[in-house]
Design an enzyme around this catalytic site. Structure first.
Site, short mmCIF file in Angstrom:
data_model
loop_
_atom_site.label_atom_id
_atom_site.label_comp_id
_atom_site.label_asym_id
_atom_site.label_seq_id
_atom_site.Cartn_x
_atom_site.Cartn_y
_atom_site.Cartn_z
CG ASN A 87 -51.96 -45.85 81.62
OD1 ASN A 87 -51.38 -46.93 81.53
ND2 ASN A 87 -51.69 -44.96 82.57
CE LYS A 91 -53.80 -45.62 85.65
NZ LYS A 91 -54.24 -44.81 86.76
CG HIS A 123 -49.04 -42.02 84.71
ND1 HIS A 123 -49.43 -42.16 86.01
CD2 HIS A 123 -50.18 -41.99 83.96
CE1 HIS A 123 -50.76 -42.23 86.06
NE2 HIS A 123 -51.23 -42.13 84.83
CD GLU A 158 -51.16 -44.40 88.45
OE1 GLU A 158 -50.81 -45.29 87.66
OE2 GLU A 158 -52.35 -44.02 88.57
CD GLU A 179 -53.04 -38.59 83.10
OE1 GLU A 179 -54.06 -39.16 82.70
OE2 GLU A 179 -52.10 -39.18 83.63
N GLY A 207 -58.39 -41.54 88.89
CA GLY A 207 -59.01 -42.67 89.58
C GLY A 207 -59.95 -42.28 90.72
CB SER A 209 -62.26 -39.03 86.83
OG SER A 209 -61.63 -39.54 87.99
C1 PEP Z 1 -54.47 -42.16 84.37
O1 PEP Z 1 -53.96 -42.79 85.27
O2 PEP Z 1 -53.76 -41.78 83.44
C2 PEP Z 1 -55.88 -41.84 84.46
C3 PEP Z 1 -56.30 -40.78 83.82
O3 PEP Z 1 -56.69 -42.65 85.22
P1 PEP Z 1 -58.29 -42.55 85.36
O4 PEP Z 1 -58.87 -42.38 83.99
O5 PEP Z 1 -58.68 -43.86 85.99
O6 PEP Z 1 -58.58 -41.39 86.24
#
Ligand code: PEP
Length: 260
Positions: free
Chosen positions: A13, A15, A103, A105, A175, A181, A221
């Site tokens: 992803n 973003k 998601h 976000e 998630e 992040g 992460s």
């Molecule tokens: C995400 O935003 O879907 C995500 C998992 O980000 P990250 O891998 O950077 O934690």
């Protein structure tokens, strides 16, 4: 599909990163690093911003690269006066296979709710694509011991009224928001127990066939250091990757790191 045939899906992803020109260079470099055996073992999807979808599609098609194209969001209506939005039909015409829906976000910054997630899931399925439905708890909810009830509730709302054959194709991304992040991934034990609870809820609501077939990704992460262990968990069938998917070499390293 059964447990034995749930092929792991690793999704990048991006973003709001990468222009269409960056995206083309990424795909060429990324594809070069993967072997036929990598593709046989692991399905990969790339989720560029809308502006790069057509460019990525063109490179994947021209070079016959077996990587699936994905989008990061969608609107639930086919067309209409929705300035700035993109419909499922538009994405399907670009050969998009997977669409991320809900998601955290989008839930956090753009007012996404369980209701809009549910409409988007139906629109994606109706257009012949597969939603990657994101669920996850915040830190306070985790500390309050509310993780499972919250994520199961989010998933129930997203899949309400969807036919069992369609549910079987859906991908769920667990998630935890506190892990996105932050460099602080969930422990494998926690990821497994939440994934098992999600699978069980699908089995109860939509039948054991759907429960067995649905693929559950872990996201938050993910790096080359923890992906192998996550994918070894009985109920985790892939990963949704943010930061570690932005560099072609790093993301390819995640996939090639799964070689036996
Ligand atoms: C995400 O935003 O879907 C995500 C998992 O980000 P990250 O891998 O950077 O934690």
């Amino acid at each position: 599909m059964s447990t034995l045939t749930r092929k792991p899906l690793v999704s990048g992803n991006w973003k709001m990163h990468h222009t269409h020109l960056d995206a083309i260079a990424f795909v060429q470099k990324f594809a070069f690093s993967l072997t036929v055996e990598d593709h046989r073992r692991t399905e990969v999807s790339l989720h560029p911003p809308f502006t790069a979808l057509r460019s990525v599609q063109t490179v994947l098609d021209a070079d016959r690269i077996p990587v699936a194209l994905g989008a990061q969001d969608v609107h639930w209506e086919d067309k209409g006066a929705y300035t700035g939005e993109i419909s499922a039909l538009m994405l399907a015409k670009l050969n998009v296979t997977y669409v991320i829906v809900g998601h955290s976000e989008r839930r956090q910054h753009f007012g996404e709710t369980d209701e809009t997630v549910s409409k988007k899931v139906r629109a994606v399925l109706a257009a012949g694509m597969i939603p990657i439905v994101c669920v996850g708890e915040g830190e306070a909810e985790r500390d309050a011991g509310a993780t499972e009830s919250l994520v199961v509730g989010q998933l129930r709302a997203a899949l309400a009224g969807v036919a069992p054959e369609a549910v079987a194709k859906v991908v769920v991304a667990y998630e935890p928001i506190w892990a996105i992040g932050t460099g602080k991934a969930a422990t494998p034990d926690d990821a497994q127990s939440v994934a098992a609870a999600l699978r069980e809820s699908v089995a109860v609501d939509h039948g054991t066939g759907s429960g067995n077939s649905i693929r559950i990704q872990y996201g938050g992460s993910v790096t080359a250091d923890n992906l192998g262990e996550m994918l070894g968990l009985p109920d985790v069938d892939g990963a949704l990757v943010g930061g570690a998917s932005l560099d072609a070499e790093v993301f390819a390293g995640l996939v090639t790191g799964l070689r036996g």
